[in-house]
Design a protein around this motif. Structure first.
Motif, PDB file in Angstrom:
ATOM      1  N   ALA A   1       0.827  -1.209   0.000  1.00  0.00           N
ATOM      2  CA  ALA A   1       0.000   0.000   0.000  1.00  0.00           C
ATOM      3  C   ALA A   1       0.862   1.261   0.000  1.00  0.00           C
ATOM      4  N   LEU A   2       1.923   1.260   0.791  1.00  0.00           N
ATOM      5  CA  LEU A   2       2.816   2.421   0.835  1.00  0.00           C
ATOM      6  C   LEU A   2       3.474   2.648  -0.522  1.00  0.00           C
ATOM      7  N   ARG A   3       3.920   1.584  -1.159  1.00  0.00           N
ATOM      8  CA  ARG A   3       4.515   1.712  -2.498  1.00  0.00           C
ATOM      9  C   ARG A   3       3.484   2.215  -3.505  1.00  0.00           C
ATOM     10  N   ALA A  33       9.443   3.901   5.583  1.00  0.00           N
ATOM     11  CA  ALA A  33       8.858   4.529   4.394  1.00  0.00           C
ATOM     12  C   ALA A  33       9.251   6.000   4.336  1.00  0.00           C
ATOM     13  N   SER A  34       9.524   6.461   3.119  1.00  0.00           N
ATOM     14  CA  SER A  34       9.808   7.881   2.901  1.00  0.00           C
ATOM     15  C   SER A  34       9.658   8.180   1.411  1.00  0.00           C
ATOM     16  N   THR A  35       9.774   9.448   1.088  1.00  0.00           N
ATOM     17  CA  THR A  35       9.765   9.843  -0.322  1.00  0.00           C
ATOM     18  C   THR A  35      11.171   9.800  -0.900  1.00  0.00           C
ATOM     19  N   VAL A  90       3.484   4.032  14.150  1.00  0.00           N
ATOM     20  CA  VAL A  90       4.314   4.764  13.200  1.00  0.00           C
ATOM     21  C   VAL A  90       5.090   5.838  13.960  1.00  0.00           C
ATOM     22  N   ALA A  91       6.404   5.721  13.943  1.00  0.00           N
ATOM     23  CA  ALA A  91       7.271   6.675  14.634  1.00  0.00           C
ATOM     24  C   ALA A  91       7.889   7.627  13.619  1.00  0.00           C
ATOM     25  N   ILE A  92       7.871   8.901  13.976  1.00  0.00           N
ATOM     26  CA  ILE A  92       8.539   9.928  13.179  1.00  0.00           C
ATOM     27  C   ILE A  92       9.481  10.684  14.107  1.00  0.00           C
ATOM     28  N   GLY A  93      10.668  10.958  13.617  1.00  0.00           N
ATOM     29  CA  GLY A  93      11.682  11.575  14.460  1.00  0.00           C
ATOM     30  C   GLY A  93      11.383  13.008  14.842  1.00  0.00           C
ATOM     31  N   ASP A  94      10.804  13.774  13.942  1.00  0.00           N
ATOM     32  CA  ASP A  94      10.578  15.201  14.172  1.00  0.00           C
ATOM     33  C   ASP A  94       9.174  15.560  13.692  1.00  0.00           C
ATOM     34  N   LEU A  95       8.249  15.682  14.630  1.00  0.00           N
ATOM     35  CA  LEU A  95       6.854  15.968  14.283  1.00  0.00           C
ATOM     36  C   LEU A  95       6.724  17.291  13.544  1.00  0.00           C
ATOM     37  N   ASP A  96       7.406  18.323  14.005  1.00  0.00           N
ATOM     38  CA  ASP A  96       7.305  19.625  13.341  1.00  0.00           C
ATOM     39  C   ASP A  96       7.743  19.546  11.882  1.00  0.00           C
ATOM     40  N   GLU A  97       8.830  18.818  11.627  1.00  0.00           N
ATOM     41  CA  GLU A  97       9.299  18.651  10.251  1.00  0.00           C
ATOM     42  C   GLU A  97       8.266  17.877   9.426  1.00  0.00           C
ATOM     43  N   ILE A 106       0.380  12.519   5.219  1.00  0.00           N
ATOM     44  CA  ILE A 106      -0.968  12.163   4.776  1.00  0.00           C
ATOM     45  C   ILE A 106      -0.936  10.905   3.911  1.00  0.00           C
ATOM     46  N   GLU A 107       0.050  10.769   3.052  1.00  0.00           N
ATOM     47  CA  GLU A 107       0.161   9.572   2.210  1.00  0.00           C
ATOM     48  C   GLU A 107       0.390   8.318   3.049  1.00  0.00           C
ATOM     49  N   VAL A 108       1.244   8.409   4.055  1.00  0.00           N
ATOM     50  CA  VAL A 108       1.494   7.254   4.933  1.00  0.00           C
ATOM     51  C   VAL A 108       0.215   6.894   5.674  1.00  0.00           C
ATOM     52  N   GLN A 109      -0.461   7.892   6.226  1.00  0.00           N
ATOM     53  CA  GLN A 109      -1.719   7.640   6.936  1.00  0.00           C
ATOM     54  C   GLN A 109      -2.742   6.981   6.026  1.00  0.00           C
ATOM     55  N   ALA A 110      -2.921   7.524   4.835  1.00  0.00           N
ATOM     56  CA  ALA A 110      -3.917   6.987   3.904  1.00  0.00           C
ATOM     57  C   ALA A 110      -3.579   5.561   3.499  1.00  0.00           C
TER      58      ALA A 110
END
Length: 124
Positions: free
Chosen positions: A22-24, A39-41, A83-90, A99-103
């Motif tokens: 799904a992420l791909r 996952a990332s861009t 789902v962990a993200i290192g920097d929420l503000d970023e 949004i893409e990861v969430q969807a």
């Protein structure tokens, strides 16, 4: 410190392989390690995704759903993507990837998204 958000669903309806697909499908690059998707861009910070079906998951789903329109549905949810993200503000500055990861994870699992930093809970 990493921020963690979750997608709750019924165990057995989705796994890390389905999440990776799904992420791909949402245009993200995905690498896999044992029990973990990253996952990332390619330019965004990485989103580290784990699957948990520990006994506390259902208890937390019930607690999060209490008093919401989704209360009944969350009682039966006993698995989640964490789902962990290192920097929420970023991540919020570059919100399209978030949004893409969430969807992707909601679509793959039919799950309920919960964002602890603002208490947001949304149905699939």
């Amino acid at each position: 410190m990493a921020e963690v958000w979750m997608v709750f669903f019924r165990a057995g309806t989705c796994d890390l392989e389905a999440a990776a697909t799904a992420l791909r499908d949402h245009g993200l690059q995905v690498s896999q390690e044992p029990g973990l998707l990253i996952a990332s861009t390619g330019e965004s910070q990485p989103f580290r995704i784990r699957l948990s079906s520990e006994p506390h998951v259902q208890a937390e789903a019930i607690e999060i759903g209490a008093g919401t329109p989704h209360e009944a549905a969350l009682r039966d949810l006993n698995a989640r993507f964490e789902v962990a993200i290192g920097d929420l503000d970023e991540a919020l500055d570059e919100i399209n990837t978030l949004i893409e990861v969430q969807a992707a994870l909601q679509e793959a699992s039919g799950g309920y998204l919960f964002l602890p930093w603002n208490g947001h809970l949304s149905a699939p």
